[in-house]
Scaffold this active site. Structure first.
Site, PDB file in Angstrom:
ATOM      1  N   LYS A   1       0.893  -9.491  -9.396  1.00 51.94           N
ATOM      2  CA  LYS A   1      -0.360  -9.079  -8.742  1.00 51.94           C
ATOM      3  C   LYS A   1      -1.195  -8.347  -9.772  1.00 51.94           C
ATOM      4  O   LYS A   1      -0.705  -7.418 -10.433  1.00 51.94           O
ATOM      5  CB  LYS A   1      -0.083  -8.183  -7.537  1.00 51.94           C
TER       6      LYS A   1
ATOM      7  N   CYS B   1      -2.552  -1.722 -10.031  1.00 54.02           N
ATOM      8  CA  CYS B   1      -2.828  -0.366  -9.547  1.00 54.02           C
ATOM      9  C   CYS B   1      -3.448   0.476 -10.655  1.00 54.02           C
ATOM     10  O   CYS B   1      -2.917   0.528 -11.766  1.00 54.02           O
ATOM     11  CB  CYS B   1      -1.538   0.287  -9.052  1.00 54.02           C
TER      12      CYS B   1
ATOM     13  N   MET C   1       0.847  -1.192   0.000  1.00 51.53           N
ATOM     14  CA  MET C   1       0.000   0.000   0.000  1.00 51.53           C
ATOM     15  C   MET C   1       0.881   1.240   0.000  1.00 51.53           C
ATOM     16  O   MET C   1       1.692   1.440   0.910  1.00 51.53           O
ATOM     17  CB  MET C   1      -0.938  -0.015   1.216  1.00 51.53           C
ATOM     18  N   MET C   2       0.685   2.055  -1.027  1.00 54.66           N
ATOM     19  CA  MET C   2       1.490   3.264  -1.171  1.00 54.66           C
ATOM     20  C   MET C   2       1.308   4.180   0.036  1.00 54.66           C
ATOM     21  O   MET C   2       0.186   4.403   0.499  1.00 54.66           O
ATOM     22  CB  MET C   2       1.111   4.014  -2.450  1.00 54.66           C
TER      23      MET C   2
ATOM     24  N   HIS D   1      -6.587  -9.415  -7.258  1.00 56.20           N
ATOM     25  CA  HIS D   1      -7.613  -8.553  -6.659  1.00 56.20           C
ATOM     26  C   HIS D   1      -8.890  -8.799  -7.449  1.00 56.20           C
ATOM     27  O   HIS D   1      -8.951  -8.493  -8.643  1.00 56.20           O
ATOM     28  CB  HIS D   1      -7.183  -7.093  -6.736  1.00 56.20           C
TER      29      HIS D   1
ATOM     30  N   GLY E   1      -5.436  -5.796   3.073  1.00 60.67           N
ATOM     31  CA  GLY E   1      -4.758  -4.516   3.096  1.00 60.67           C
ATOM     32  C   GLY E   1      -5.240  -3.603   4.207  1.00 60.67           C
ATOM     33  O   GLY E   1      -4.629  -3.490   5.265  1.00 60.67           O
ATOM     34  N   ARG E   2      -6.375  -2.972   3.981  1.00 64.20           N
ATOM     35  CA  ARG E   2      -6.841  -1.962   4.933  1.00 64.20           C
ATOM     36  C   ARG E   2      -7.207  -2.551   6.296  1.00 64.20           C
ATOM     37  O   ARG E   2      -6.995  -1.911   7.327  1.00 64.20           O
ATOM     38  CB  ARG E   2      -8.032  -1.209   4.342  1.00 64.20           C
TER      39      ARG E   2
ATOM     40  N   GLY F   1      -8.836  -8.554  -1.999  1.00 63.84           N
ATOM     41  CA  GLY F   1      -9.979  -7.686  -2.249  1.00 63.84           C
ATOM     42  C   GLY F   1     -11.146  -7.940  -1.316  1.00 63.84           C
ATOM     43  O   GLY F   1     -11.756  -9.006  -1.349  1.00 63.84           O
ATOM     44  N   GLY F   2     -11.447  -6.973  -0.454  1.00 62.38           N
ATOM     45  CA  GLY F   2     -12.645  -7.016   0.349  1.00 62.38           C
ATOM     46  C   GLY F   2     -12.642  -7.952   1.539  1.00 62.38           C
ATOM     47  O   GLY F   2     -13.667  -8.091   2.212  1.00 62.38           O
TER      48      GLY F   2
END
Length: 333
Positions: free
Chosen positions: A135, A96, A14-15, A167, A229-230, A208-209
């Protein structure tokens, strides 16, 4: 060469988030999570300040360097540099959707150029002995998802790539911002599951999700790995349950507050070393704001870090003050 299959859980690249401080913090929770760098362009690796851009600590292993680019020779050279630095894997970013990435001809736009990606993979694999992985998304814009994903994976795997992190959304290169691209295009886990079922010889990692370890346990019955990720960034204490998940295949309840405290204790020595070397406290604590979310005192913890960690000369006493607001006795009760 396939990635070590004991590393079935990844924290996504993650940037502006997954820098070396973030990765060391996450490593304090889990020995077996596969950690990823922010994406770095091949040109930056070749010509830039390598220690600043791709330097990392030995304790971060296993760790992946994600590269951006579409020039086989440059990606091969960047891969050689990554291997010399000690990275466990190099990955090509084909997912991305940002405008900046498109203008550099890398990221999700490469889903429409599988031959180029195949050439890059072949050049990189010839240059290094560590795994070269990709990816990607399932498709781009109006391209048909099944035809695009299967065609892309088949052509790139023919060049020797055996590991794909997918993703499970389309990327829209116009009309949606990078943030919107993370949420608005619908997820299609079924398509990625079909890819795994029909290409069983490949390692397929789902991204993803995914928000919980229970979801991870379910997905690991289908896929070779999961990438989040998040969720782990915003609530890092969830990483405290990853090693048990990977060992048993099941997500079990655990004491998240204690996992957070244990991770802070493990991370403290690294923080002290970095402060001594001239790093700012805020460069590390910015990755820790989600810690203790939902616990009594979490708001005061965040406020203390926000207001005091940014000050010149801020040290570990600020962290101690922030943590002092967390009331673990009320949690235990």
């Amino acid at each position: 060469m396939k990635i070590n299959q004991s590393y079935k859980f990844s924290v996504a690249p993650m940037m502006d988030w997954t820098d070396r401080h973030c990765r060391m913090f996450h490593r304090a929770f889990s020995a077996n999570t596969l950690l990823w760098s922010e994406m770095v362009t091949a040109d930056a690796v070749i010509h830039g300040d390598r220690d600043r851009l791709i330097g990392f600590s030995d304790a971060e292993h296993p760790v992946v360097l994600q590269l951006g680019g579409s020039d086989p020779a440059k990606l091969a050279e960047a891969s050689r540099i990554a291997e010399a630095f000690g990275y466990d894997e190099v990955n090509i970013n084909c997912g991305c959707p940002s405008d900046r990435v498109q203008s550099g001809r890398f990221g999700a736009c490469l889903m429409q150029e599988p031959a180029v990606v195949a050439d890059c993979v072949a050049a990189m694999r010839a240059a290094v002995s560590i795994p070269v992985t990709v990816k990607c998304r399932v498709a781009v814009d109006e391209d048909p998802p099944r035809e695009t994903l299967f065609g892309f994976v088949d052509q790139v795997s023919d060049a020797g790539c055996e590991v794909f992190t997918v993703h499970a959304r389309k990327a829209w290169l116009s009309g949606l911002s990078p943030k919107e691209n993370r949420d608005i295009p619908p997820l299609d886990y079924g398509l990625v599951a079909d890819l795994k079922a029909e290409r069983p010889e490949l390692s397929i990692i789902l991204n993803g999700g995914i928000k919980t370890l229970d979801e991870c346990a379910d997905h690991l019955k289908v896929f070779d790995g999961v990438m989040l990720g998040r969720a782990p960034y915003q609530t890092p204490q969830m990483l405290g349950g990853v090693d048990h998940l990977l060992e048993t295949g099941e997500a079990a309840p655990f004491d998240e507050a204690q996992a957070a405290m244990d991770a802070l204790a493990a991370y403290r020595g690294y923080m002290a070393e970095q402060l001594e070397a001239g790093a700012k406290l805020s460069s590390m604590t910015r990755h820790m704001m989600g810690l203790f979310t939902g616990l009594p005192g979490a708001r005061a913890y965040r406020r203390t870090l926000s207001e005091k960690a940014v000050k010149t000369g801020a040290g570990l006493d600020v962290l101690d003050e922030a943590v002092s607001h967390i009331n673990l006795e009320s949690v235990d009760a």
